[in-house]
Design a protein around this motif. Structure first.
Motif, PDB file in Angstrom:
ATOM      1  N   LEU A  80       4.792  -7.824  19.327  1.00  0.00           N
ATOM      2  CA  LEU A  80       3.906  -7.233  20.059  1.00  0.00           C
ATOM      3  C   LEU A  80       4.345  -5.902  20.559  1.00  0.00           C
ATOM      4  N   ASP A  81       5.744  -5.752  20.937  1.00  0.00           N
ATOM      5  CA  ASP A  81       6.294  -4.554  21.222  1.00  0.00           C
ATOM      6  C   ASP A  81       6.112  -3.458  20.133  1.00  0.00           C
ATOM      7  N   GLU A  83       4.093  -3.578  17.650  1.00  0.00           N
ATOM      8  CA  GLU A  83       2.521  -3.364  17.292  1.00  0.00           C
ATOM      9  C   GLU A  83       2.355  -2.036  18.348  1.00  0.00           C
ATOM     10  N   ARG A  84       2.641  -2.233  19.403  1.00  0.00           N
ATOM     11  CA  ARG A  84       2.415  -1.481  20.506  1.00  0.00           C
ATOM     12  C   ARG A  84       2.891   0.012  20.305  1.00  0.00           C
ATOM     13  N   ARG A  85       4.139  -0.126  19.600  1.00  0.00           N
ATOM     14  CA  ARG A  85       4.811   1.198  19.384  1.00  0.00           C
ATOM     15  C   ARG A  85       4.113   1.875  18.315  1.00  0.00           C
ATOM     16  N   ALA A  88       0.881   3.271  19.361  1.00  0.00           N
ATOM     17  CA  ALA A  88       1.146   4.747  19.887  1.00  0.00           C
ATOM     18  C   ALA A  88       1.312   5.789  18.975  1.00  0.00           C
ATOM     19  N   GLU A 148      -5.024  -2.463  16.760  1.00  0.00           N
ATOM     20  CA  GLU A 148      -5.297  -3.042  18.025  1.00  0.00           C
ATOM     21  C   GLU A 148      -5.974  -4.456  18.039  1.00  0.00           C
ATOM     22  N   LEU A 151      -3.072  -6.778  17.532  1.00  0.00           N
ATOM     23  CA  LEU A 151      -2.402  -6.910  18.832  1.00  0.00           C
ATOM     24  C   LEU A 151      -3.171  -7.769  19.826  1.00  0.00           C
ATOM     25  N   GLU A 155      -1.615 -11.185  21.113  1.00  0.00           N
ATOM     26  CA  GLU A 155      -1.249 -11.293  22.715  1.00  0.00           C
ATOM     27  C   GLU A 155      -1.950 -12.591  22.989  1.00  0.00           C
TER      28      GLU A 155
END
Length: 351
Positions: A80-81, A83-85, A88, A148, A151, A155
Motif C-alpha cells: 500500500l505504501d 502504491e500510495r507513492r 502521488a 486508486e 489501492l 486497503e
C-alpha cells in the motif's frame, strides 16, 4: 536442571519437593477393595488434560498461522505504501500535463499547425503530435484510476486480514481459558479428596482409569510422559532430615504416573510424610516408589506392566507443591535409595 522433555505450555510449573523423612512410617492402605468415589473425578482430570493438550496444539497452530497472517498483512501494508507513492507520482504527472496544456492552449497549437500545413507530410506530423498528446493524457488518467482502485481494494484486504487475525486470537485464547478453568477446578477437588485420605491415613481405593493403548518396546521408561526436573537425589534442603532420597518431577495435579517397568505392587498407603504413595517391586530385585499422589489406580498385589498408570500426581504429605517424588530402593522401606537418574540411565532411560 535439564529435562528430557519439556512440559506443555498450558501446565503450570510445579514447586520443588519438600520431603522430610521422619521416623514414623506411612500408614498401611485400608479399604482397597472399595470403589473410589473420586474415580469419576480422576478420569475427568485425565480427560481435561487431553483436551488441554489438544487446545494447546490448536493454539500453537493458530499462533503460527496468526504470525503468518501478520506477515501477510505487513506485506500488504508495504504494498500500500508503494502504491500510495506511485499514485502521488501519477498525480504529479497529471498536474504537469495539465499545466503544459494550459500554457500551450491545449491541443490548439497542433490544430493550427495542421490547418496551416503546406504539405501532406507536415499535416501527418501534426496529427501524430496531437494523437500522442491525447494518448499521454488518457494513459496517465487511466493509470491513476487503476492505481486508486487497486489501492482501495488492497486497503480493504489489509483491514480484513487484521480483523481475522484478532478474531482468531480471541477465539483461541477463549478456548484455552475455558479448559484451564475447568482443569483447575477438577484438580482442586481431586487434591482435596486426596488430602482428606492422607489425613485419615486410609486410602479410598483405586481409581480405575482407561489405560492408554500404548505398547512400549523398551522395558524401562520415565515415570511421567512430560515433565521438568526439580530436586535431585542427594540434594540438600532444610525440610529434609538428611538428603533428598529421590528424583522430583515437576508436574501438575492429576498427571498420570506410570510404572517405569514391569513388576508387582507391594505397597499402597495414604499417610505419613509421603502422602499417598505406591511401591512396586521389579524382577531385578529393586523397588520403585511413586509418592505425593492425588490418587492411586492400582491395588496392593496387582501386577503392572511398563507404562501402566499406577496413580495421579498431587501434593499430599510433606510437599510444598504439585510434583511426583520418585525413588529407586533396594528394599520396600525408606533409607535404601539409590540415584534414580543413574539407575534409569543404566537401563537406557535418560532424563
Amino acid at each position: 536442571m535439564r529435562s528430557r522433555r519439556r512440559r506443555r505450555p498450558l501446565l503450570v510449573t510445579a514447586l520443588s519437593c519438600a520431603l522430610a523423612v521422619l521416623a514414623a512410617g506411612p500408614t498401611a492402605a485400608t479399604g482397597t477393595g472399595d470403589a473410589d468415589r473420586s474415580g469419576g473425578l480422576g478420569a475427568e482430570v485425565v480427560r481435561l488434560y487431553e483436551e488441554a493438550s489438544l487446545a494447546t496444539q490448536r493454539y500453537e497452530a493458530g499462533r503460527r498461522e496468526a504470525e503468518e497472517q501478520r506477515g501477510r498483512a505487513q506485506r500488504l501494508e508495504r504494498l500500500l505504501d508503494r502504491e500510495r507513492r506511485d499514485i502521488a507520482v501519477l498525480r504529479g504527472d497529471l498536474g504537469r500535463i495539465a499545466r503544459a496544456q494550459y500554457r500551450s492552449g491545449g491541443g490548439l497549437p497542433h490544430t493550427a499547425q495542421m490547418l496551416l500545413a503546406d504539405s501532406p507530410e507536415e499535416l501527418m506530423r501534426g496529427q501524430r503530435a496531437l494523437w500522442r498528446a491525447d494518448l499521454t493524457v488518457d494513459n496517465a488518467v487511466t493509470r491513476n484510476r487503476r492505481a486508486e482502485s487497486r489501492l482501495a481494494a488492497d486497503e480493504s484486504k489489509a483491514e480484513a486480514a487484521w480483523q481475522a487475525l484478532e478474531r482468531r486470537n480471541d477465539e483461541l485464547a477463549g478456548i484455552k481459558r475455558g479448559i484451564e478453568r475447568k482443569l483447575e477446578e477438577a484438580q482442586g477437588t481431586l487434591q482435596g479428596q486426596a488430602d482428606a485420605s492422607a489425613a485419615a491415613g486410609a486410602c479410598r481405593g483405586p481409581v480405575r482409569l482407561d489405560q492408554p493403548e500404548t505398547t512400549f518396546t523398551q522395558p524401562w521408561i520415565p515415570p511421567v510422559e512430560t515433565y521438568g526436573l526439580s530436586a535431585g537425589f542427594g540434594s540438600g534442603g532444610e525440610r529434609w532430615a538428611n538428603r533428598h532420597t529421590g528424583q522430583d518431577f515437576a508436574v501438575d495435579i492429576g498427571t498420570p504416573v506410570r510404572a517405569v517397568g514391569r513388576g508387582r505392587v507391594v505397597k499402597v498407603s495414604c499417610g505419613g510424610p509421603y502422602g499417598i504413595e505406591v511401591v512396586v517391586r521389579h524382577a531385578s530385585g529393586y523397588y520403585t516408589q511413586y509418592a505425593h499422589l492425588a490418587a492411586v489406580t492400582v491395588e496392593q498385589g496387582e501386577r503392572v506392566s511398563t507404562g501402566q498408570w499406577v496413580g495421579q500426581s498431587g501434593t499430599t504429605g510433606n510437599s510444598t507443591g504439585p510434583h511426583l517424588h520418585f525413588e529407586v530402593r533396594l528394599t520396600p522401606q525408606a533409607g535404601s535409595g539409590v540415584d534414580p537418574r543413574e539407575w534409569l540411565a543404566e537401563r537406557g532411560v535418560e532424563l
